[in-house]
Motif scaffolding. Structure first.
Motif, PDB file in Angstrom:
ATOM      1  N   GLY A   1       0.789  -1.229   0.000  1.00  0.00           N
ATOM      2  CA  GLY A   1       0.000   0.000   0.000  1.00  0.00           C
ATOM      3  C   GLY A   1       0.820   1.277   0.000  1.00  0.00           C
ATOM      4  O   GLY A   1       1.757   1.450  -0.786  1.00  0.00           O
ATOM      5  N   ASP A   2       0.484   2.184   0.915  1.00  0.00           N
ATOM      6  CA  ASP A   2       1.121   3.500   0.982  1.00  0.00           C
ATOM      7  C   ASP A   2       2.556   3.441   1.482  1.00  0.00           C
ATOM      8  O   ASP A   2       3.260   4.460   1.472  1.00  0.00           O
ATOM      9  CB  ASP A   2       0.311   4.433   1.896  1.00  0.00           C
ATOM     10  N   LYS A   3       3.002   2.280   1.938  1.00  0.00           N
ATOM     11  CA  LYS A   3       4.395   2.161   2.377  1.00  0.00           C
ATOM     12  C   LYS A   3       5.368   2.261   1.200  1.00  0.00           C
ATOM     13  O   LYS A   3       6.527   2.611   1.374  1.00  0.00           O
ATOM     14  CB  LYS A   3       4.615   0.824   3.093  1.00  0.00           C
ATOM     15  N   LEU A   4       4.891   1.935   0.004  1.00  0.00           N
ATOM     16  CA  LEU A   4       5.752   1.921  -1.174  1.00  0.00           C
ATOM     17  C   LEU A   4       6.127   3.329  -1.606  1.00  0.00           C
ATOM     18  O   LEU A   4       5.315   4.263  -1.545  1.00  0.00           O
ATOM     19  CB  LEU A   4       5.053   1.207  -2.339  1.00  0.00           C
ATOM     20  N   ASP A   5       7.360   3.468  -2.076  1.00  0.00           N
ATOM     21  CA  ASP A   5       7.819   4.732  -2.659  1.00  0.00           C
ATOM     22  C   ASP A   5       7.193   4.857  -4.044  1.00  0.00           C
ATOM     23  O   ASP A   5       7.604   4.170  -4.985  1.00  0.00           O
ATOM     24  CB  ASP A   5       9.348   4.733  -2.744  1.00  0.00           C
ATOM     25  N   GLN A   6       6.212   5.726  -4.159  1.00  0.00           N
ATOM     26  CA  GLN A   6       5.457   5.839  -5.402  1.00  0.00           C
ATOM     27  C   GLN A   6       6.276   6.424  -6.547  1.00  0.00           C
ATOM     28  O   GLN A   6       5.905   6.286  -7.716  1.00  0.00           O
ATOM     29  CB  GLN A   6       4.204   6.698  -5.167  1.00  0.00           C
ATOM     30  N   SER A   7       7.387   7.080  -6.231  1.00  0.00           N
ATOM     31  CA  SER A   7       8.207   7.713  -7.277  1.00  0.00           C
ATOM     32  C   SER A   7       9.290   6.787  -7.810  1.00  0.00           C
ATOM     33  O   SER A   7       9.959   7.114  -8.795  1.00  0.00           O
ATOM     34  CB  SER A   7       8.862   8.984  -6.722  1.00  0.00           C
TER      35      SER A   7
ATOM     36  N   LEU B   1       9.593  -1.621   0.580  1.00  0.00           N
ATOM     37  CA  LEU B   1       9.374  -3.043   0.335  1.00  0.00           C
ATOM     38  C   LEU B   1       9.433  -3.862   1.616  1.00  0.00           C
ATOM     39  O   LEU B   1       8.895  -4.966   1.676  1.00  0.00           O
ATOM     40  CB  LEU B   1      10.410  -3.570  -0.670  1.00  0.00           C
ATOM     41  N   ILE B   2      10.119  -3.349   2.643  1.00  0.00           N
ATOM     42  CA  ILE B   2      10.137  -3.992   3.952  1.00  0.00           C
ATOM     43  C   ILE B   2       9.912  -2.922   5.023  1.00  0.00           C
ATOM     44  O   ILE B   2       9.997  -1.712   4.741  1.00  0.00           O
ATOM     45  CB  ILE B   2      11.462  -4.743   4.222  1.00  0.00           C
TER      46      ILE B   2
END
Length: 265
Positions: A183-189, A208-209
């Motif tokens: 979800g929002d934990k991922l670096d969207q850029s 990712l972790i």
């Protein structure tokens, strides 16, 4: 006969399931949904654990088996309201990361290798060798695509295009799984889905972790120093423990070793 005293506080217990090896390959050390189903069922259901900890050490393998195992983990977690925490050892890549992402949290060692969110298909072409040796390949099919990517025939552009479409669809399923779980934990850029791998510190920056941590101290930090651990793993059949099917296991071992070697392990 067992009994409990109501005034004695029961110490929390964490069920530990080891997910080690390639996924869906031949050989006794490979993981599959069928082989792990009784292990996972027992780990989640026996004694109402405070959490299920997954020890993940896998270079990947079958996307279908990865999906089936991951889905089983999620069903049991949600049905029984038991949190799942993954601890990555050497590698959680490709299908191995799929399994780790089935957990609510992912922790790893500083030197753990993670990622490889992609799909690969490999083979060989032997038509030139056959021609040089004077062999004639004879294949008869009903259905024009039945002999797609025959390794003993020249590669066809339409076959490659069809395979690429299949790989892209499977890759899309993998991406959807990671996005749904992280979800929002991922670096969207960041470009996370190119098949690249990272060490744990960089994987943490990318979302990712969740961080760097090892199983026992992390669980003691969360549930107290007196937390108990109950371990579960795949049971090997008697015939394999007695050394049967040595040739098959040797070949499977080479395949698994090659899979780990892709990540320098």
């Amino acid at each position: 006969m067992t009994f409990s005293l109501p005034f004695l506080k029961k110490q929390p217990c964490v069920a530990v399931v080891r997910l080690s090896g390639a996924i869906g390959m031949a050989g006794r050390n490979s993981m599959s949904d069928a082989s792990l189903a009784p292990v996972l069922e027992k780990a989640f259901r026996k004694g109402k654990p405070a959490a299920v900890a997954l020890e993940v050490n896998s270079p990947g393998g079958s996307p279908v088996q990865s999906s089936l195992i991951g889905a089983r983990i999620r069903r049991l977690s949600e049905e029984l309201d038991v949190p799942v925490i993954a601890f990555v050892e050497d590698v959680a890549a490709s299908g191995g990361y799929w399994l780790a992402a089935a957990a609510d949290e992912i922790w790893a060692d500083d030197s753990s290798v993670l990622g490889s969110i992609g799909v690969i298909s490999s083979g060989f072409g032997a038509h030139v060798f056959l021609a040089r040796q004077g062999f004639e390949r004879r294949v008869h099919t009903a259905g024009k695509s039945k002999s797609m990517l025959d390794p003993f025939a020249p590669e066809k552009k339409e076959d490659v295009a069809r395979l690429t479409g299949l790989l892209n669809d499977i890759h899309g399923n993998f991406i959807d799984h990671v996005k749904a779980r992280r979800g929002d934990k991922l670096d969207q850029s960041a470009e996370l889905f190119t098949g690249e791998v990272w060490l744990a510190r960089r994987a943490q920056e990318l979302g990712l972790i969740d961080g760097i941590g090892h199983l026992k101290p992390k669980m003691q930090e969360r549930f107290g120093d007196k937390v108990k651990f109950r371990r579960y793993g795949q049971r090997k059949p008697l015939w394999s423990r007695l050394g049967a099917s040595l040739a098959q296991d040797a070949i499977a071992g080479l395949e698994e070793r090659a899979a780990y070697a892709r990540f320098g392990l």
